[in-house]
Design a protein around this motif. Structure first.
Motif, PDB file in Angstrom:
ATOM      1  N   ILE A 133      63.994  57.589  37.225  1.00  0.00           N
ATOM      2  CA  ILE A 133      64.052  58.761  38.086  1.00  0.00           C
ATOM      3  C   ILE A 133      65.322  58.791  38.931  1.00  0.00           C
ATOM      4  CG2 ILE A 133      62.905  59.967  39.987  1.00  0.00           C
ATOM      5  CD1 ILE A 133      60.272  58.868  38.901  1.00  0.00           C
ATOM      6  N   GLY A 134      65.750  57.630  39.393  1.00  0.00           N
ATOM      7  CA  GLY A 134      66.904  57.565  40.308  1.00  0.00           C
ATOM      8  C   GLY A 134      68.203  57.968  39.652  1.00  0.00           C
ATOM      9  N   HIS A 135      69.255  57.858  40.419  1.00  0.00           N
ATOM     10  CA  HIS A 135      70.559  58.229  39.876  1.00  0.00           C
ATOM     11  C   HIS A 135      71.454  57.076  39.950  1.00  0.00           C
ATOM     12  CE1 HIS A 135      69.690  59.829  43.819  1.00  0.00           C
ATOM     13  NE2 HIS A 135      70.927  59.792  44.200  1.00  0.00           N
ATOM     14  N   GLY A 137      61.524  49.107  40.230  1.00  0.00           N
ATOM     15  CA  GLY A 137      62.800  49.007  39.520  1.00  0.00           C
ATOM     16  C   GLY A 137      62.867  49.939  38.328  1.00  0.00           C
ATOM     17  N   ILE A 138      61.762  50.011  37.582  1.00  0.00           N
ATOM     18  CA  ILE A 138      61.725  50.919  36.431  1.00  0.00           C
ATOM     19  C   ILE A 138      61.819  52.367  36.893  1.00  0.00           C
ATOM     20  CG2 ILE A 138      60.251  51.775  34.563  1.00  0.00           C
ATOM     21  CD1 ILE A 138      59.291  48.857  34.216  1.00  0.00           C
ATOM     22  N   LEU A 139      61.116  52.718  37.975  1.00  0.00           N
ATOM     23  CA  LEU A 139      61.197  54.084  38.492  1.00  0.00           C
ATOM     24  C   LEU A 139      62.612  54.413  38.971  1.00  0.00           C
ATOM     25  CD1 LEU A 139      57.821  54.500  40.391  1.00  0.00           C
ATOM     26  CD2 LEU A 139      58.568  55.661  38.324  1.00  0.00           C
ATOM     27  N   LEU A 140      63.282  53.456  39.598  1.00  0.00           N
ATOM     28  CA  LEU A 140      64.661  53.699  40.013  1.00  0.00           C
ATOM     29  C   LEU A 140      65.571  53.973  38.821  1.00  0.00           C
ATOM     30  CD1 LEU A 140      65.312  51.131  42.870  1.00  0.00           C
ATOM     31  CD2 LEU A 140      65.397  53.608  43.018  1.00  0.00           C
ATOM     32  N   ILE A 141      65.337  53.267  37.735  1.00  0.00           N
ATOM     33  CA  ILE A 141      66.155  53.471  36.530  1.00  0.00           C
ATOM     34  C   ILE A 141      65.848  54.826  35.911  1.00  0.00           C
ATOM     35  CG2 ILE A 141      66.558  52.663  34.169  1.00  0.00           C
ATOM     36  CD1 ILE A 141      66.110  49.818  35.265  1.00  0.00           C
TER      37      ILE A 141
END
Length: 111
Positions: free
Chosen positions: A109-111, A103-107
């Protein structure tokens, strides 16, 4: 000037957040349950804060630790079952940590 809201995107983010929260809480609770079944009852001594509502005394902490040891001795599982329950607990905690990290990586790195 008008503001338009993409309701489908909003609903997909809401559903993902709800599923993620339920998954993390469920995995953590299952991990704690398996840890107790393995005979490793977590006894956490409370931190003392100056404005705490309730502070446990040393006697109460010793009594809780004694009850945890007694519960661990009364465990009806065999050693192999205890080991399997402990491994299941570790797996649940690892999956919980992976979900949080994802979840942290999605926030970040993600868009």
């Amino acid at each position: 000037m008008s503001i338009e809201i993409d309701w489908m995107a909003f609903l997909s983010v809401f559903a993902a957040a709800l599923v993620g929260a339920v998954m993390i809480v469920t995995l953590y609770a299952l991990g704690l349950r398996m840890l107790v079944r393995a005979g490793r009852v977590p006894v956490v001594t409370p931190a003392e804060f100056t404005d705490a509502i309730t502070v446990l005394s040393a006697k109460e902490i010793r009594r809780a630790a004694k009850q945890a040891e007694k519960a661990a001795r009364k465990n009806p599982l065999t050693e192999a079952q205890k080991t399997l329950a402990f491994l299941a607990a570790i797996c649940c905690f690892v999956l919980c940590a992976a979900a949080v990290a994802g979840g942290i990586l999605l926030i970040v790195i993600g868009h």
